[in-house]
Design a protein around this motif. Structure first.
Motif, mmCIF file in Angstrom:
data_model
loop_
_atom_site.group_PDB
_atom_site.id
_atom_site.type_symbol
_atom_site.label_atom_id
_atom_site.label_comp_id
_atom_site.label_asym_id
_atom_site.label_seq_id
_atom_site.Cartn_x
_atom_site.Cartn_y
_atom_site.Cartn_z
ATOM 1 N N GLY A 85 64.663 -2.298 -51.231
ATOM 2 C CA GLY A 85 64.443 -1.378 -50.114
ATOM 3 C C GLY A 85 64.050 0.006 -50.597
ATOM 4 O O GLY A 85 63.240 0.692 -49.969
ATOM 5 N N CYS A 86 64.616 0.435 -51.726
ATOM 6 C CA CYS A 86 64.242 1.732 -52.301
ATOM 7 C C CYS A 86 62.767 1.766 -52.675
ATOM 8 O O CYS A 86 62.097 2.793 -52.522
ATOM 9 C CB CYS A 86 65.099 2.019 -53.537
ATOM 10 N N GLN A 87 62.265 0.652 -53.174
ATOM 11 C CA GLN A 87 60.846 0.594 -53.515
ATOM 12 C C GLN A 87 59.976 0.748 -52.277
ATOM 13 O O GLN A 87 58.898 1.355 -52.321
ATOM 14 C CB GLN A 87 60.545 -0.720 -54.222
ATOM 15 N N SER A 88 60.446 0.211 -51.145
ATOM 16 C CA SER A 88 59.704 0.370 -49.890
ATOM 17 C C SER A 88 59.756 1.820 -49.413
ATOM 18 O O SER A 88 58.743 2.386 -48.979
ATOM 19 C CB SER A 88 60.277 -0.556 -48.813
ATOM 20 N N VAL A 113 63.536 4.693 -59.224
ATOM 21 C CA VAL A 113 62.212 4.283 -58.739
ATOM 22 C C VAL A 113 61.834 5.076 -57.494
ATOM 23 O O VAL A 113 60.686 5.536 -57.345
ATOM 24 C CB VAL A 113 62.198 2.774 -58.435
ATOM 25 N N LEU A 114 62.778 5.255 -56.599
ATOM 26 C CA LEU A 114 62.527 5.988 -55.352
ATOM 27 C C LEU A 114 62.147 7.439 -55.619
ATOM 28 O O LEU A 114 61.150 7.949 -55.078
ATOM 29 C CB LEU A 114 63.765 5.905 -54.468
ATOM 30 N N LEU A 115 62.920 8.103 -56.455
ATOM 31 C CA LEU A 115 62.692 9.531 -56.684
ATOM 32 C C LEU A 115 61.429 9.804 -57.493
ATOM 33 O O LEU A 115 60.861 10.899 -57.398
ATOM 34 C CB LEU A 115 63.905 10.147 -57.382
ATOM 35 N N GLN A 116 60.979 8.850 -58.271
ATOM 36 C CA GLN A 116 59.718 9.033 -58.991
ATOM 37 C C GLN A 116 58.554 9.254 -58.031
ATOM 38 O O GLN A 116 57.603 9.979 -58.340
ATOM 39 C CB GLN A 116 59.437 7.814 -59.870
ATOM 40 N N ARG A 117 58.640 8.639 -56.845
ATOM 41 C CA ARG A 117 57.556 8.738 -55.869
ATOM 42 C C ARG A 117 57.737 9.882 -54.881
ATOM 43 O O ARG A 117 56.763 10.544 -54.510
ATOM 44 C CB ARG A 117 57.448 7.411 -55.107
ATOM 45 N N VAL A 118 58.960 10.107 -54.422
ATOM 46 C CA VAL A 118 59.175 11.083 -53.355
ATOM 47 C C VAL A 118 59.924 12.328 -53.812
ATOM 48 O O VAL A 118 60.114 13.262 -53.029
ATOM 49 C CB VAL A 118 59.935 10.448 -52.165
ATOM 50 N N GLY A 119 60.339 12.370 -55.061
ATOM 51 C CA GLY A 119 61.197 13.457 -55.534
ATOM 52 C C GLY A 119 60.582 14.837 -55.449
ATOM 53 O O GLY A 119 61.287 15.823 -55.194
ATOM 54 N N GLN A 120 59.280 14.944 -55.645
ATOM 55 C CA GLN A 120 58.651 16.261 -55.676
ATOM 56 C C GLN A 120 58.679 16.960 -54.325
ATOM 57 O O GLN A 120 58.673 18.190 -54.258
ATOM 58 C CB GLN A 120 57.202 16.132 -56.164
#
Length: 392
Positions: A85-88, A113-120
């Motif tokens: 779900g985090c990947q989604s 994995v989640l924060l790599q995409r949305v962390g910024q």
């Protein structure tokens, strides 16, 4: 799992959220299904709430319009989402606020994995009750979420190692304004390192971290601009209170359930002249007739709006006369809690009606109701209620 009709309505509502209001009003006249979907879209803010399971999250996150526009994601009905779900969720690249409450199957790897995409873009992150997370999770937070202003880690297994890691990342700490560590494994050792590294902190909560949190010596390092501090069921000492009062502060809300605090600590609070608006000193044996008078004499009388001394047994006169004398200067007071300290109900009524007549009528009634409620319930009732409120 949602039924087919509910899926159709959800999909239609998601699509209609990106059309104009005039088009929405026209869509409402098509049929009942379109009317419900358009009405839902008309009231929709850039916030998304979905059932907390991998399939529902994946279905919502796959909508291109949501990927571009959703700013806040809240997962409801906790416990059934995993790292998949985090990947989604990572597909929602514009997220600024993320709430993952009690998602017990999410691990450190999933958060990474989640924060790599949305962390910024992320500014507020709540991982309350995600019990599978460990200190390693904070490494991912520090590495990817460099713009965080709010971080909540309540009821996780985060400890001192994580707090040290967070303190070492200056770019992450400098932006933090709110930090909550309730029911974690944090101790004084970790807080001594973290607190000085967070100069912009406005709110700090260490409730129920246990006797390992005494406030010494990190209370002295709290930012002068700190507005709210809560340390319920911790081992706060008189020494910590003295450190808190060493320098001028902007503290507006202070919450302490400190059975080890004595009269000296209460007097130190009064001498500090903190601009407190809300003060809670529950179950504090240091609240006596003399120390309460010293406390209220030192506080800024026109700023104090709420005072809670419930559970402070043994140190106050049963006839309320001293209580009345101590509180009479606090003309700005709008709420008072004195339940569980053995006060006589008739005397309390007289004091509220005469000596503390500046209290709003509803506040006086509520004060009496609280005292009556404590008198009519047994200790077992209180224990049962307290345990019922805990999220196991």
């Amino acid at each position: 799992m949602m039924r087919a009709g509910e899926d159709d309505e959800l999909a239609l509502s998601l699509a209609l959220r990106w059309v104009s209001k005039r088009e929405l009003l026209a869509a409402m006249r098509a049929c009942r299904l379109w009317h419900r979907a358009a009405q839902s879209a008309l009231l929709w803010p850039p916030r998304l709430e979905v059932p907390c399971d991998d399939a529902s999250v994946a279905r919502a996150a796959s909508v291109p319009a949501l990927q571009r526009h959703v700013r806040e994601l809240v997962l409801v009905r906790p416990g059934r989402i995993t790292d998949a779900g985090c990947q989604s969720i990572a597909m929602l690249s514009q997220l600024t606020q993320l709430t993952l409450h009690s998602c017990t199957e999410i691990t450190d790897e999933g958060i990474g994995v989640l924060l790599q995409r949305v962390g910024q873009c992320l500014q507020r992150l709540s991982l309350d009750g995600c019990t599978a997370l460990t200190d390693a999770c904070i490494s991912h937070v520090c590495r990817s979420a460099t713009r965080l202003t709010t971080l909540s880690l309540d009821s996780t297994h985060v400890g001192d190692a994580a707090l040290r890691t967070l303190a070492e990342e200056a770019c992450c700490c400098k932006t933090l304004t709110s930090l909550s560590l309730c029911f974690t494994d944090a101790t004084d050792a970790g807080l001594c390192v973290l607190v000085p590294a967070c100069p912009a902190l406005l709110e700090l909560n260490t409730d129920f971290c246990g006797s390992a949190v005494t406030g010494e010596p990190w209370f002295a390092s709290l930012p002068p601009a700190l507005l709210e501090l809560s340390c319920v069921s911790c081992g706060i000492t008189d020494g910590a209170i003295a450190l808190l009062c060493l320098s001028p502060r902007e503290l507006r809300k202070l919450t302490l359930l400190a059975p080890h605090m004595t009269e000296a600590g209460v007097r130190a609070l009064g001498a500090s002249q903190l601009p407190l608006q809300q003060l809670t000193l529950s179950a504090c044996c240091g609240v006596t007739d003399s120390s309460l008078s010293a406390l209220t004499a030192g506080l800024l009388h026109d700023t104090l709006l709420q005072l809670d001394i419930s559970g402070c047994r043994g140190g106050l006169a049963a006839d309320c006369s001293t209580l009345c004398a101590a509180l009479s200067p606090c003309v700005g007071l709008r709420r008072l809690s004195v339940s569980g300290i053995g006060l006589d109900i008739p005397a309390l009524r007289r004091v509220l009606e005469r000596g503390l007549s500046f209290l709003p009528i509803e506040a006086r009634r509520e004060c009496v109701r609280e005292v009556e409620d404590v008198e009519t319930r047994t200790v077992g009732d209180h224990c049962e209620e307290a345990f019922a409120d805990l999220d196991w």
